[in-house]
Write a protein that holds these residues in place. Structure first.
Motif, mmCIF file in Angstrom:
data_model
loop_
_atom_site.group_PDB
_atom_site.id
_atom_site.type_symbol
_atom_site.label_atom_id
_atom_site.label_comp_id
_atom_site.label_asym_id
_atom_site.label_seq_id
_atom_site.Cartn_x
_atom_site.Cartn_y
_atom_site.Cartn_z
ATOM 1 N N ASN A 88 0.587 -1.367 0.000
ATOM 2 C CA ASN A 88 -0.153 -0.135 0.141
ATOM 3 C C ASN A 88 0.817 1.474 0.065
ATOM 4 O O ASN A 88 2.267 1.269 0.181
ATOM 5 N N THR A 89 0.432 2.219 -0.299
ATOM 6 C CA THR A 89 0.996 3.817 -0.405
ATOM 7 C C THR A 89 1.206 4.183 1.213
ATOM 8 O O THR A 89 0.334 4.011 2.009
ATOM 9 N N ARG A 90 2.282 4.817 1.454
ATOM 10 C CA ARG A 90 2.492 5.269 2.862
ATOM 11 C C ARG A 90 2.667 6.605 2.912
ATOM 12 O O ARG A 90 3.496 7.172 2.116
ATOM 13 N N THR A 120 7.625 1.822 15.470
ATOM 14 C CA THR A 120 7.730 0.648 14.625
ATOM 15 C C THR A 120 8.984 -0.155 14.586
ATOM 16 O O THR A 120 10.073 0.609 15.430
ATOM 17 N N PHE A 121 9.085 -1.275 14.342
ATOM 18 C CA PHE A 121 10.048 -2.298 14.530
ATOM 19 C C PHE A 121 11.163 -1.592 14.145
ATOM 20 O O PHE A 121 12.489 -1.708 14.742
ATOM 21 N N SER A 122 11.359 -1.160 12.896
ATOM 22 C CA SER A 122 12.610 -0.743 12.162
ATOM 23 C C SER A 122 13.239 0.427 13.058
ATOM 24 O O SER A 122 14.333 0.698 13.157
ATOM 25 N N ASN A 123 12.488 1.381 13.251
ATOM 26 C CA ASN A 123 12.764 2.643 13.881
ATOM 27 C C ASN A 123 13.310 2.299 15.363
ATOM 28 O O ASN A 123 14.230 3.196 15.769
ATOM 29 N N HIS A 257 14.533 7.609 8.826
ATOM 30 C CA HIS A 257 15.688 6.850 8.576
ATOM 31 C C HIS A 257 17.047 7.558 8.975
ATOM 32 O O HIS A 257 16.786 8.200 10.288
ATOM 33 N N HIS A 258 18.135 8.003 8.390
ATOM 34 C CA HIS A 258 19.130 8.968 8.678
ATOM 35 C C HIS A 258 18.938 10.351 8.187
ATOM 36 O O HIS A 258 20.107 11.054 8.247
ATOM 37 N N GLY A 312 15.563 2.563 4.831
ATOM 38 C CA GLY A 312 15.105 2.297 6.324
ATOM 39 C C GLY A 312 13.450 2.143 6.108
ATOM 40 O O GLY A 312 13.062 2.000 7.227
ATOM 41 N N VAL A 313 12.897 2.043 5.067
ATOM 42 C CA VAL A 313 11.744 1.785 4.806
ATOM 43 C C VAL A 313 11.439 0.569 3.892
ATOM 44 O O VAL A 313 11.855 0.503 3.014
#
Length: 453
Positions: A88-90, A120-123, A257-258, A312-313
């Motif tokens: 989906n679009t974010r 969120t898990f990644s962040n 991300h960075h 990072g997405v």
């Protein structure tokens, strides 16, 4: 190096490992978590990433965005992330306090759900890995310092392995000798891959990372092209005369991300090209999904459409060769300019290849497995090192290696200077260590002289 250096390096190796082992374990475990963030998020956020609203009516992307803004008062759109099917679009939204949330739209541009970006898990994995989820300059420097001293541990461990003949066969070796052998063997095997992993992560560090980034900016021929540093401007003649003097909203920082950019609101929305029209222009420019659209920050600003190798997405990363940044006029949608991987200097290309290699997605699953193997082996090296120390540790004592009896050799100084120049923050920390060692040496010398007299 002379034989007298062995005890000195052993002593420094011991204290460095003792003090930074907890940090290294934390960084390694969070790094392992980040290796698989896309796999975790695809499962954990399945409904947000791939779910459908169920509404048969199909909205335009702009109608969907307007609906999202109405439902999230106080927030504005900063970025639209257009991913390949079936994602989906974010939408990335921020408020004036810098809080950030993600909103997902299905293929009918209907709202699926919302995420708090911070959790969120990644962040979360990235925040633990880069700043221990605490943040601040001191913590960032501490994390970088641990990485630098890890390199020192690897080099000195390699020296002591061969100088101390750790692989020498012994009859009926003790548990301590077995642990020492495994510590040395695995440490030797992973030295080169571990150094590669650490150095490819340093571009995002606080001290050395800023130095590298500044060098890349100041010298476009070897780093970041000027066009990427200084985006072009939109054609001001496209702005209606009645609104031309309206004050443009200011932009604020983002932690996407960075890096990234966040706007408090879109400037002159009535004059700006719609996202749907812009996406048509993006298609005409032969820019394929996935890509992100960053809104203009001012009346003169441009739409920035980019593809990155280390975003990072989940679902947004592309091959380093496909990385590019393009700029579209916010009023007529014309493609103003474009800069890609082929325009980068050697430093920028290092970023583009090194960071996804560090993060484990440069060449798919093999990259993840290699990084995972190295990280797990590094944890075993720490475990066997601690086990070796505890096996010889006397009760109530720290049982540190003996102080070197001989003076500092030229080879030892040269080794430290080279590492200090390669890693400036490490070099600064060496000064503090040298002062402490000097105080200990003079204190012991004074005690011996008193006893002798």
């Amino acid at each position: 190096m002379k034989t007298g250096n062995y005890n000195r390096l052993w002593r420094w190796h011991f204290y460095a490992a003792l003090f930074i082992a907890p940090l290294l374990i934390t960084l390694t475990l969070s790094g392992i978590g980040y290796l698989f963030y896309t796999n975790v998020e695809n499962k954990a956020y399945d409904h947000l990433f791939f779910g459908k609203n169920g509404t048969t009516e199909k909205l335009t992307i702009d109608e969907g965005i307007e609906k999202v803004i109405e439902q999230n008062k106080g927030y504005s759109i900063a970025k639209v992330i257009v991913l390949d099917d079936p994602y989906n679009t974010r939408l990335t939204m921020t408020n004036k306090d810098g809080d950030q949330k993600y909103v997902f739209l299905d293929d009918h541009n209907e709202v699926i759900g919302t995420q708090n970006a911070k959790y969120t898990f990644s962040n979360m994995m990235r925040e633990i890995h880069s700043s221990l989820f605490v943040g601040g300059t001191v913590v960032n420097y501490l994390v970088e310092l641990a990485a630098c001293w890890a390199i020192f541990l690897l080099f000195t461990g390699l020296y002591m392995t061969f100088k101390g003949r750790a692989f020498k066969k012994r009859k009926n070796p003790s548990k301590r000798q077995k642990s020492k052998k495994w510590h040395a063997l695995v440490g030797t095997i992973i030295t080169i891959p571990m150094i590669i992993i650490i150095f490819t992560g340093l571009p995002w560090s606080a001290f050395m990372g800023n130095f590298i980034y500044s060098a890349a900016q100041n010298h476009p021929s070897i780093g970041i092209p000027t066009l990427k540093q200084q985006p072009p401007t939109s054609d001001m003649s496209e702005i209606p005369w009645a609104t031309r003097k309206n004050k443009a909203p200011s932009s604020e920082g983002s932690n996407e991300h960075h890096g990234g950019m966040t706007m408090s609101d879109k400037p002159n929305q009535s004059a700006m090209m719609s996202i749907e029209q812009l996406m048509d222009k993006v298609d005409e420019a032969h820019i394929q999904k996935p890509y992100s659209i960053i809104y203009p920050a001012t009346e003169e600003g441009v739409y920035t459409v980019s593809k990155g190798s280390n975003t990072g997405v989940t679902g947004l990363d592309v091959s380093p060769y496909d990385e590019m940044t393009s700029y579209f006029d916010q009023y007529n949608g014309n493609l103003i300019s474009k800069v890609g991987y082929e325009d980068y200097g050697i430093l920028a290309k290092w970023f583009t290849w090194g960071i996804p290699l560090h993060e484990g997605h440069l060449f798919g699953w093999p990259n993840k497995i290699i990084n995972l193997t190295v990280c797990l082996s590094f944890l075993l090296v720490i475990f066997w090192g601690m086990k070796t120390w505890l096996a010889r540790k006397r009760k109530g004592e720290i049982s540190a290696p003996p102080v070197a009896s001989k003076g500092v050799s030229v080879s030892f100084i040269l080794f430290m200077v080279i590492l200090g120049l390669l890693m400036p923050l490490f070099g600064l920390s060496l000064i503090a260590v040298a002062i402490v060692e000097g105080i200990i040496y003079l204190t012991n010398k004074e005690k011996k002289e008193r006893m002798a007299s």
